[in-house]
Design a protein around this motif. Structure first.
Motif: not given
Length: 233
Positions: A50-55, A67-76
């Motif tokens: 899912v993280l790959w799709v997000v990227h 930084d906030q976007a990266a943290a939120l992407q990992v969390l989601v």
């Protein structure tokens, strides 16, 4: 790469927590079951995917800071396994039941395999524990006192589980099993909820009220010597 590791670790944690909730009396038993590890790894792989799709699509979820976007992407992505493996694309009717077809079907299959693996591994150990702890316990005396005492020792047991236990004990009471068989079955019901240590402690505390009285050993009185013995000078 660190983002993918973090998302995978979060997904694995979600899968492990779900499995542990199914075997609360002894979560460590999952460590020896290959299907449990496969389930955890599948959750980790799904979160990383899912993280790959997000990227790829550049989803930032409305945040301006990198930084906030990266943290939120990992969390989601890490929590996406919860939704992914519980979703169904469509449902089909099999007999009188509706079965969802989709990723949730894979989840159900893996959980079923894990359940059978854990049950086979623990069957002998559970049998020995229950027969040792519940030996001598009378079901007719323990059916109310022992579950009530065990539940009182726990502070956060959901009410639904308490009602399910009461219904199972009631069904045992009306079965045609012997008192000993009912006692062992009661022990199995309780050990699933409180674990073997708490059950043993509860049985020990209520031993005088719920156990059969120990048979008294026959005492042999010393025989008095008769007067046939002669006294020699």
């Amino acid at each position: 790469m660190q983002d993918f590791v973090a998302a995978g670790a979060l997904g694995a944690l979600v899968g492990g927590a779900e499995l542990a909730s199914r075997y609360r009396d002894r979560p460590s038993a999952l460590l020896g079951v290959a299907s449990a590890w496969l389930y955890v790894l599948l959750n980790a792989a799904a979160s990383s995917g899912v993280l790959w799709v997000v990227h790829v699509f550049g989803w930032r979820f409305g945040t301006a800071s990198a930084d906030q976007a990266a943290a939120l992407q990992v969390l989601v992505s890490g929590l996406a396994a919860l939704a992914l493996f519980r979703s169904s694309l469509f449902t089909v009717r099999v007999g009188d039941q509706e079965v969802g077809v989709g990723p949730n079907l894979i989840l159900a299959m893996l959980l079923g395999v894990a359940d059978r693996g854990v049950d086979r591994m623990r069957a002998k150990d559970r049998s020995q524990q229950v027969t040792r702890v519940m030996r001598g316990v009378r079901f007719d005396k323990a059916r109310v006192a022992l579950p009530a005492f065990c539940l009182a020792l726990l502070q956060n047991l959901p009410e639904q589980e308490q009602r399910d236990l009461a219904a199972a004990v009631e069904a045992l009471g009306t079965s045609e099993m012997t008192d000993t068989q009912k006692s062992y079955a009661l022990g199995l019901l309780l050990i699933n909820i409180v674990g073997p240590e708490v059950l043993q402690s509860a049985v020990g505390a209520l031993a005088e009220e719920i156990s059969e009285p120990a048979p008294q050993a026959a005492r042999t009185l010393p025989q008095s010597r008769t007067g046939t013995d002669s006294i020699t000078a």
